[in-house]
Design a protein around this motif. Sequence first.
Motif, PDB file in Angstrom:
ATOM      1  N   ALA A 177       0.823  -1.209   0.000  1.00  0.00           N
ATOM      2  CA  ALA A 177       0.000   0.000   0.000  1.00  0.00           C
ATOM      3  C   ALA A 177       0.858   1.261   0.000  1.00  0.00           C
ATOM      4  N   SER A 178       2.104   1.145   0.453  1.00  0.00           N
ATOM      5  CA  SER A 178       3.004   2.302   0.489  1.00  0.00           C
ATOM      6  C   SER A 178       3.649   2.601  -0.862  1.00  0.00           C
ATOM      7  N   ARG A 179       3.658   1.611  -1.753  1.00  0.00           N
ATOM      8  CA  ARG A 179       4.414   1.760  -3.001  1.00  0.00           C
ATOM      9  C   ARG A 179       3.994   2.985  -3.821  1.00  0.00           C
ATOM     10  N   PRO A 180       2.684   3.223  -4.044  1.00  0.00           N
ATOM     11  CA  PRO A 180       2.318   4.416  -4.837  1.00  0.00           C
ATOM     12  C   PRO A 180       2.777   5.719  -4.188  1.00  0.00           C
ATOM     13  N   TRP A 181       2.783   5.773  -2.872  1.00  0.00           N
ATOM     14  CA  TRP A 181       3.222   6.987  -2.182  1.00  0.00           C
ATOM     15  C   TRP A 181       4.729   7.178  -2.351  1.00  0.00           C
ATOM     16  N   PHE A 182       5.482   6.086  -2.244  1.00  0.00           N
ATOM     17  CA  PHE A 182       6.927   6.186  -2.454  1.00  0.00           C
ATOM     18  C   PHE A 182       7.228   6.637  -3.878  1.00  0.00           C
ATOM     19  N   ARG A 183       6.463   6.139  -4.832  1.00  0.00           N
ATOM     20  CA  ARG A 183       6.666   6.555  -6.219  1.00  0.00           C
ATOM     21  C   ARG A 183       6.358   8.043  -6.389  1.00  0.00           C
ATOM     22  N   GLN A 184       5.340   8.508  -5.695  1.00  0.00           N
ATOM     23  CA  GLN A 184       4.991   9.928  -5.785  1.00  0.00           C
ATOM     24  C   GLN A 184       6.124  10.785  -5.233  1.00  0.00           C
ATOM     25  N   LEU A 185       6.715  10.364  -4.126  1.00  0.00           N
ATOM     26  CA  LEU A 185       7.819  11.140  -3.566  1.00  0.00           C
ATOM     27  C   LEU A 185       9.006  11.150  -4.529  1.00  0.00           C
ATOM     28  N   ARG A 186       9.255  10.032  -5.178  1.00  0.00           N
ATOM     29  CA  ARG A 186      10.353   9.963  -6.140  1.00  0.00           C
ATOM     30  C   ARG A 186      10.115  10.910  -7.311  1.00  0.00           C
ATOM     31  N   VAL A 187       8.877  10.993  -7.775  1.00  0.00           N
ATOM     32  CA  VAL A 187       8.550  11.916  -8.876  1.00  0.00           C
ATOM     33  C   VAL A 187       8.771  13.357  -8.440  1.00  0.00           C
ATOM     34  N   LEU A 188       8.368  13.679  -7.212  1.00  0.00           N
ATOM     35  CA  LEU A 188       8.586  15.031  -6.687  1.00  0.00           C
ATOM     36  C   LEU A 188      10.079  15.336  -6.615  1.00  0.00           C
ATOM     37  N   ARG A 189      10.863  14.353  -6.177  1.00  0.00           N
ATOM     38  CA  ARG A 189      12.312  14.524  -6.125  1.00  0.00           C
ATOM     39  C   ARG A 189      12.886  14.782  -7.515  1.00  0.00           C
ATOM     40  N   ASP A 190      12.424  13.996  -8.481  1.00  0.00           N
ATOM     41  CA  ASP A 190      12.932  14.146  -9.844  1.00  0.00           C
ATOM     42  C   ASP A 190      12.589  15.512 -10.419  1.00  0.00           C
ATOM     43  N   ASP A 191      11.409  16.007 -10.071  1.00  0.00           N
ATOM     44  CA  ASP A 191      11.004  17.330 -10.552  1.00  0.00           C
ATOM     45  C   ASP A 191      11.924  18.415  -9.989  1.00  0.00           C
ATOM     46  N   LEU A 192      12.241  18.327  -8.697  1.00  0.00           N
ATOM     47  CA  LEU A 192      13.156  19.307  -8.111  1.00  0.00           C
ATOM     48  C   LEU A 192      14.530  19.204  -8.763  1.00  0.00           C
ATOM     49  N   ALA A 193      15.013  17.974  -8.909  1.00  0.00           N
ATOM     50  CA  ALA A 193      16.362  17.779  -9.435  1.00  0.00           C
ATOM     51  C   ALA A 193      16.519  18.325 -10.850  1.00  0.00           C
TER      52      ALA A 193
END
Length: 244
Positions: A177-193
């Motif tokens: 159940a945590s996987r989609p949330w972890f993916r969302q955080l990764r996308v946010l990180r990629d956007d900042l980077a």
Amino acid sequence: MNGDASIAERLAWIRDRIEEACRRSGRPAGSVVLVGASKTQAPAALAAAWDAGLRVFGENRVQEAVAKSRELPSHVLDVEWHLIGPLQSNKVRPAVELFRAVHSIDRPGIAEALDREAAARGRTLDGFLEVNLGGEESKHGFSPQGLAEAVRPLAGLAHLRIAGLMAIPPQGDDPEASRPWFRQLRVLRDDLAARPEWHGFPGWLSMGMSDDFAVAVEEGATHVRVGTALFGSRRGLEHGLMLG
């Protein structure tokens, strides 16, 4: 993991699971920092984990961490302390004195206060921006909506290095159940980077706890915060530890 397992056995089991998750996701072994979430654990438990090879400990409260740092056995040296709980403005000074990283930067004001205090002490501190992915009232953090604009002023801080993002997903029924949330955080990180103001941004991801750290590693976690799976139940109070 057997409930009677020692801290050394638990640590070995956790590290094995992290390595397996790294292999599944094509990541090199050793690319994940295990933060032992030691809230309310007695200094003896931290010493046992240190003896087994753990060097990074995460505390939720500044006063508790300061007390433990003074009570650890003399042979326990070079502990790397990380703050993983909310930070109040009046605790910034002792936090900068002790911690090497703060995972819970939840507003611009606290980031700026940490930067000023670190500058006054001539040191650099690593910080993670906490993101409230589910918009939960019980949790702190920046909203994922408009994150890049909200944190733009923090990219130029000289003594607080914003190194990544942190999140605690909404409670789920199982680790998946945590996987989609972890993916969302990764996308946010990629956007900042990808933004020019964040050139050189390390892009660390502090995500995953006892129940879901393997899933977090598969989704790119660089830091996992593991407490119960490592130490067992929180038993510091049973050992007479005074919490400030």
